[in-house]
Design a protein around this motif. Sequence first.
Motif, PDB file in Angstrom:
ATOM      1  N   PHE A  90      12.615 -16.640   7.992  1.00  0.00           N
ATOM      2  CA  PHE A  90      13.084 -17.074   9.303  1.00  0.00           C
ATOM      3  C   PHE A  90      14.290 -16.229   9.719  1.00  0.00           C
ATOM      4  N   SER A  91      14.536 -16.206  11.014  1.00  0.00           N
ATOM      5  CA  SER A  91      15.785 -15.633  11.528  1.00  0.00           C
ATOM      6  C   SER A  91      16.341 -16.579  12.575  1.00  0.00           C
ATOM      7  N   PHE A  92      17.647 -16.797  12.530  1.00  0.00           N
ATOM      8  CA  PHE A  92      18.280 -17.671  13.514  1.00  0.00           C
ATOM      9  C   PHE A  92      19.775 -17.416  13.536  1.00  0.00           C
ATOM     10  N   LYS A  93      20.356 -17.453  14.726  1.00  0.00           N
ATOM     11  CA  LYS A  93      21.806 -17.314  14.931  1.00  0.00           C
ATOM     12  C   LYS A  93      22.389 -16.119  14.178  1.00  0.00           C
ATOM     13  N   GLY A  94      21.674 -15.005  14.193  1.00  0.00           N
ATOM     14  CA  GLY A  94      22.173 -13.797  13.556  1.00  0.00           C
ATOM     15  C   GLY A  94      21.972 -13.736  12.062  1.00  0.00           C
ATOM     16  N   HIS A  95      21.326 -14.726  11.484  1.00  0.00           N
ATOM     17  CA  HIS A  95      21.065 -14.762  10.040  1.00  0.00           C
ATOM     18  C   HIS A  95      19.589 -14.510   9.766  1.00  0.00           C
ATOM     19  N   VAL A  96      19.303 -13.994   8.574  1.00  0.00           N
ATOM     20  CA  VAL A  96      17.929 -13.956   8.071  1.00  0.00           C
ATOM     21  C   VAL A  96      17.876 -14.853   6.843  1.00  0.00           C
ATOM     22  N   PHE A  97      16.814 -15.629   6.756  1.00  0.00           N
ATOM     23  CA  PHE A  97      16.728 -16.704   5.781  1.00  0.00           C
ATOM     24  C   PHE A  97      15.334 -16.682   5.157  1.00  0.00           C
ATOM     25  N   SER A  98      15.270 -16.803   3.838  1.00  0.00           N
ATOM     26  CA  SER A  98      14.001 -16.814   3.119  1.00  0.00           C
ATOM     27  C   SER A  98      14.072 -17.880   2.043  1.00  0.00           C
ATOM     28  N   ILE A  99      12.936 -18.532   1.749  1.00  0.00           N
ATOM     29  CA  ILE A  99      12.957 -19.660   0.818  1.00  0.00           C
ATOM     30  C   ILE A  99      11.658 -19.738   0.024  1.00  0.00           C
ATOM     31  N   VAL A 100      11.772 -20.120  -1.254  1.00  0.00           N
ATOM     32  CA  VAL A 100      10.633 -20.410  -2.119  1.00  0.00           C
ATOM     33  C   VAL A 100      10.894 -21.739  -2.811  1.00  0.00           C
ATOM     34  N   HIS A 101       9.804 -22.410  -3.187  1.00  0.00           N
ATOM     35  CA  HIS A 101       9.928 -23.791  -3.664  1.00  0.00           C
ATOM     36  C   HIS A 101       8.840 -24.069  -4.688  1.00  0.00           C
ATOM     37  N   ASN A 102       9.211 -24.734  -5.758  1.00  0.00           N
ATOM     38  CA  ASN A 102       8.265 -25.273  -6.736  1.00  0.00           C
ATOM     39  C   ASN A 102       8.480 -26.773  -6.785  1.00  0.00           C
ATOM     40  N   GLY A 103       7.422 -27.539  -6.516  1.00  0.00           N
ATOM     41  CA  GLY A 103       7.553 -28.988  -6.564  1.00  0.00           C
ATOM     42  C   GLY A 103       6.758 -29.646  -5.453  1.00  0.00           C
ATOM     43  N   ASN A 104       7.038 -30.913  -5.244  1.00  0.00           N
ATOM     44  CA  ASN A 104       6.296 -31.675  -4.250  1.00  0.00           C
ATOM     45  C   ASN A 104       7.167 -32.828  -3.750  1.00  0.00           C
ATOM     46  N   LEU A 105       7.406 -32.864  -2.447  1.00  0.00           N
ATOM     47  CA  LEU A 105       8.189 -33.948  -1.856  1.00  0.00           C
ATOM     48  C   LEU A 105       7.275 -35.130  -1.576  1.00  0.00           C
ATOM     49  N   VAL A 106       7.715 -36.332  -1.919  1.00  0.00           N
ATOM     50  CA  VAL A 106       6.908 -37.516  -1.642  1.00  0.00           C
ATOM     51  C   VAL A 106       7.214 -38.081  -0.255  1.00  0.00           C
ATOM     52  N   ASN A 107       8.266 -37.591   0.391  1.00  0.00           N
ATOM     53  CA  ASN A 107       8.589 -38.061   1.747  1.00  0.00           C
ATOM     54  C   ASN A 107       8.505 -36.942   2.769  1.00  0.00           C
ATOM     55  N   SER A 108       7.693 -35.919   2.504  1.00  0.00           N
ATOM     56  CA  SER A 108       7.622 -34.775   3.419  1.00  0.00           C
ATOM     57  C   SER A 108       7.031 -35.167   4.771  1.00  0.00           C
ATOM     58  N   LYS A 109       6.043 -36.067   4.792  1.00  0.00           N
ATOM     59  CA  LYS A 109       5.442 -36.479   6.064  1.00  0.00           C
ATOM     60  C   LYS A 109       6.455 -37.198   6.933  1.00  0.00           C
ATOM     61  N   GLU A 110       7.253 -38.072   6.327  1.00  0.00           N
ATOM     62  CA  GLU A 110       8.272 -38.784   7.081  1.00  0.00           C
ATOM     63  C   GLU A 110       9.320 -37.822   7.631  1.00  0.00           C
ATOM     64  N   LEU A 111       9.745 -36.878   6.795  1.00  0.00           N
ATOM     65  CA  LEU A 111      10.758 -35.922   7.227  1.00  0.00           C
ATOM     66  C   LEU A 111      10.230 -35.024   8.343  1.00  0.00           C
ATOM     67  N   SER A 112       9.015 -34.498   8.175  1.00  0.00           N
ATOM     68  CA  SER A 112       8.472 -33.617   9.209  1.00  0.00           C
ATOM     69  C   SER A 112       8.271 -34.367  10.517  1.00  0.00           C
ATOM     70  N   SER A 113       7.867 -35.642  10.426  1.00  0.00           N
ATOM     71  CA  SER A 113       7.704 -36.448  11.637  1.00  0.00           C
ATOM     72  C   SER A 113       9.037 -36.641  12.355  1.00  0.00           C
ATOM     73  N   ASP A 114      10.097 -36.913  11.580  1.00  0.00           N
ATOM     74  CA  ASP A 114      11.428 -37.076  12.173  1.00  0.00           C
ATOM     75  C   ASP A 114      11.859 -35.805  12.902  1.00  0.00           C
ATOM     76  N   TYR A 115      11.622 -34.650  12.279  1.00  0.00           N
ATOM     77  CA  TYR A 115      12.053 -33.400  12.890  1.00  0.00           C
ATOM     78  C   TYR A 115      11.177 -33.030  14.082  1.00  0.00           C
ATOM     79  N   GLU A 116       9.895 -33.371  14.033  1.00  0.00           N
ATOM     80  CA  GLU A 116       9.038 -33.143  15.194  1.00  0.00           C
ATOM     81  C   GLU A 116       9.496 -33.993  16.379  1.00  0.00           C
TER      82      GLU A 116
END
Length: 470
Positions: A90-116
């Motif tokens: 991603f890029s935002f506000k003059g920054h470049v950002f990259s991310i990797v993840h191992n695992g599984n969130l059990v509340n990802s649907k709730e979080l994504s819904s809140d942000y949507e």
Amino acid sequence: MCGIVGIVDAGGVSLPLYYALFALQHRGQESAGISTYDAGILHKHKEQGLVAEVFNREILTELTGKVGIGHVRYPTTGENQPENTQPLNFSFKGHVFSIVHNGNLVNSKELSSDYEDQGHIFATTTDTEVIAAIIARELTVSGSMEDAIILCMQKLEGSYSVIAMLDGTIYAFRDPLGIKPLCIGKTDSGYMVASESVAMDALGAIFIRDLKPGELVRIDSDGISYRQVTRSSHSAFCIFEYVYFARSDSVIDGVLVYDVRRKIGEMLHNEAPVNAEMISPVPDSGMAFATGYSEASGIPFKEGLIKNRYIGRTFIMPTQKLRENAVRMKLNPVRGHIKGKSVVLVDDSIVRGTTSRRIIELMREFGAREVHFRVGSPPITAPCYLGVDLPTRNDLIAHNRSPGEVCSCISADSLHHISLEALIKATGHSPEDLCCGCLTGCYPLRISGELSKCRDIDFVNGSYQTRLEL
């Protein structure tokens, strides 16, 4: 599962990241990717396929920079789609950002819904993007990456080892229960973090230690710093790292995986001895178990199955049909070793049972007189919600079946699983510090419709002293 790595090294990182991902290939075979940072520019390459298929010398030459992260993917949350390949960039506000993840969130649907609801648009179906969205939002408010990560960790529920790269700095953090592994090493002219210590061995780096559960690490050109974000009453290390996921030569949370598996093999013999003529592993994950069984029993160790090294792990193939078709290509019995013999076949686990049954059928087809199956894990009776793509209960062969019924289903002459007590003892960890949800149906955090034994977690940095009720 998934394998993740992050490196800051003055000598350049593209080749070290490539070699590290090779060492972590067993953790994911769907896709691979690398992002590097050089003078304000984010260089990236990722595709579906194995590490050797995704990268070549020309591509690696273009991934310039002294800071970078990499990922090999095993899909749990998120479909097998190209857009879910990591790193996410991603890029935002003059920054470049990259991310990797191992695992599984059990509340990802709730979080994504809140942000949507707040107007955020998601481009993937992986929970890694949810983590990225939270960090980016909090970073715009606080202006501090470390504070943004702490605020993010307060929102996340589930398992996560994460490596994020903001401009030329790497941040790595581990969930408060330490469900997924992550460790730190010293390279020739920098530092690295990775899922397993074998990634450091591949680079000739010095293994320092595992990240503590709830710990945040910052690495840049000036060195490395540590910050304990949370403290928990107990950990919940994934017990299947010791049974199957990790490479045998890895050190996971202070314990050499090979030693655990060899001890499990010894205990399997003590619990269920067999008057047989040879001990044979199901390669490769059954090797250490069979070694321990052979040493304890005095029965000779001999390979009854030879693995085609160019076929990957069948367990993490995306469909059952692919898993079944791969067995014959992957494993070939040694007729001269097994013909007319009584064989103890040692494997790490039985999930659906179809692969085990096919292997035993192959052994009989090539002349084995008896096939006794010994398994380095207790029966898997419940799904995993924390990063392993185990099927629903109805697809698990041990669900609602006795060991005798499972033995008949896989056509073995006898069957024995290691007891849970012996397995835990072999790891050297206390029962309270392990996640055994797939074996017991009781999980270390709250999951809807499931039994749980929750841990108390405190945020200890800055002003964050909130108790997280799981």
